[in-house]
Design a protein around this motif. Structure first.
Motif, mmCIF file in Angstrom:
data_model
loop_
_atom_site.group_PDB
_atom_site.id
_atom_site.type_symbol
_atom_site.label_atom_id
_atom_site.label_comp_id
_atom_site.label_asym_id
_atom_site.label_seq_id
_atom_site.Cartn_x
_atom_site.Cartn_y
_atom_site.Cartn_z
ATOM 1 N N LEU A 130 0.830 -1.207 0.000
ATOM 2 C CA LEU A 130 0.000 0.000 0.000
ATOM 3 C C LEU A 130 0.866 1.260 0.000
ATOM 4 C CD1 LEU A 130 -2.756 1.465 0.343
ATOM 5 C CD2 LEU A 130 -2.388 1.282 2.819
ATOM 6 N N ILE A 131 1.843 1.313 0.914
ATOM 7 C CA ILE A 131 2.703 2.492 1.009
ATOM 8 C C ILE A 131 3.567 2.631 -0.246
ATOM 9 C CG2 ILE A 131 4.524 3.613 2.319
ATOM 10 C CD1 ILE A 131 1.753 3.491 3.660
ATOM 11 N N ALA A 132 4.137 1.505 -0.714
ATOM 12 C CA ALA A 132 4.952 1.557 -1.934
ATOM 13 C C ALA A 132 4.122 2.031 -3.124
ATOM 14 C CB ALA A 132 5.558 0.182 -2.221
ATOM 15 N N GLY A 133 2.896 1.540 -3.218
ATOM 16 C CA GLY A 133 2.022 1.955 -4.306
ATOM 17 C C GLY A 133 1.685 3.431 -4.253
ATOM 18 N N LEU A 134 1.412 3.932 -3.058
ATOM 19 C CA LEU A 134 1.107 5.360 -2.916
ATOM 20 C C LEU A 134 2.320 6.225 -3.272
ATOM 21 C CD1 LEU A 134 -1.005 5.335 0.378
ATOM 22 C CD2 LEU A 134 -1.828 5.870 -1.923
ATOM 23 N N VAL A 135 3.502 5.797 -2.832
ATOM 24 C CA VAL A 135 4.718 6.560 -3.155
ATOM 25 C C VAL A 135 4.979 6.559 -4.655
ATOM 26 C CG1 VAL A 135 7.227 6.616 -2.877
ATOM 27 C CG2 VAL A 135 5.762 6.206 -0.899
ATOM 28 N N ILE A 136 4.785 5.412 -5.292
ATOM 29 C CA ILE A 136 5.061 5.290 -6.727
ATOM 30 C C ILE A 136 3.962 5.928 -7.571
ATOM 31 C CG2 ILE A 136 5.326 3.633 -8.628
ATOM 32 C CD1 ILE A 136 6.525 1.689 -6.555
ATOM 33 N N GLY A 137 2.709 5.769 -7.149
ATOM 34 C CA GLY A 137 1.585 6.150 -8.000
ATOM 35 C C GLY A 137 1.087 7.567 -7.843
ATOM 36 N N THR A 138 1.168 8.140 -6.635
ATOM 37 C CA THR A 138 0.585 9.471 -6.449
ATOM 38 C C THR A 138 1.271 10.585 -7.248
ATOM 39 O OG1 THR A 138 1.838 9.612 -4.352
ATOM 40 C CG2 THR A 138 -0.517 9.061 -4.216
ATOM 41 N N PRO A 139 2.580 10.481 -7.592
ATOM 42 C CA PRO A 139 3.129 11.521 -8.471
ATOM 43 C C PRO A 139 2.387 11.627 -9.804
ATOM 44 C CG PRO A 139 4.919 10.329 -7.436
ATOM 45 C CD PRO A 139 3.647 9.608 -7.072
ATOM 46 N N ALA A 140 1.890 10.502 -10.304
ATOM 47 C CA ALA A 140 1.131 10.543 -11.558
ATOM 48 C C ALA A 140 -0.146 11.356 -11.399
ATOM 49 C CB ALA A 140 0.791 9.120 -12.010
#
Length: 221
Positions: A130-140
């Motif tokens: 969840l945290i890795a996904g938020l870090v990777i995805g929220t810049p988009a």
């Protein structure tokens, strides 16, 4: 580079000073997630099943909440015209503003996400994904949002139009982000979904600054 960093620092300082993006987005994120158990019931298994999707949908909407001010305030006070004429390329200025938006909006969401995931009974193995996904995805989300903000800059009450424009483009990030956490919750490898999520962010990074800069130039004519 110094001008680029100065622009990021300026936007972050303004956002913190007026109590905008970060606090408002985090509060919205908190309210949506905490209301969910009241709406669907307190069943732990049911909450665990929907937790990844709920957390990602709430984070997406929280990021969307402050997009209408990403460029609108600069347009209203004339700063956007100065940015267009500045030595710093307009594409780099857009990237700086998107970075500042991510820092002030998405990072508070990432910080509170684990605590809110606990209220939804998210399985422990899914926290990392969840945290890795938020870090990777929220810049988009910020990069794509910058394009929508550029297209609607100068439009009175363009918030609804902005939402209509960017929400369909947010769908891949939502799907892969929620899927990564869901796969980890079921003991499956989340790596492939995180890779697709990273690919979406890199594609947004490659296209969004140029698309947003072109839209700004058209609107400033």
């Amino acid at each position: 580079m110094s001008v680029f960093l100065a622009l990021i620092r300026r936007d972050v300082t303004l956002a913190l000073r007026i109590g905008g993006g970060g606090l408002l987005g985090a509060t919205f994120f908190l309210i949506v997630v905490l209301l969910m158990p009241l709406g669907v019931g307190p069943d732990p298994a049911g909450l665990a099943r929907i937790a990844p999707g709920v957390l990602w949908a709430a984070a997406l909407l929280a990021c969307l909440l402050s997009l209408d001010r990403l460029l609108q305030a600069d347009h209203e006070d004339g700063s956007l015209d100065q940015l267009a004429l500045a030595p710093l390329p307009l594409e780099a200025a857009v990237l700086a503003k998107a970075t500042a938006h991510w820092l002030t909006t998405a990072t508070p969401l990432i910080a509170v996400a684990p605590a809110l995931a606990l209220t939804l009974n998210l399985p422990a193995p899914a926290y990392g994904a969840l945290i890795a996904g938020l870090v990777i995805g929220t810049p988009a989300l910020s990069l794509i949002g910058a394009v929508g903000a550029a297209l609607t800059v100068g439009v009175r009450r363009g918030g609804l139009l902005l939402s209509v424009l960017v929400l369909p483009l947010y769908v891949p990030t939502l799907i892969f982000g929620a899927r990564a956490a869901d796969q980890a919750a079921h003991g499956l490898p989340a790596g492939p979904s995180l890779l697709f999520l990273g690919a979406v962010t890199l594609l947004a990074l490659a296209i969004s600054p140029f698309a947003a800069a072109a839209a700004i130039r058209v609107n400033l004519r």
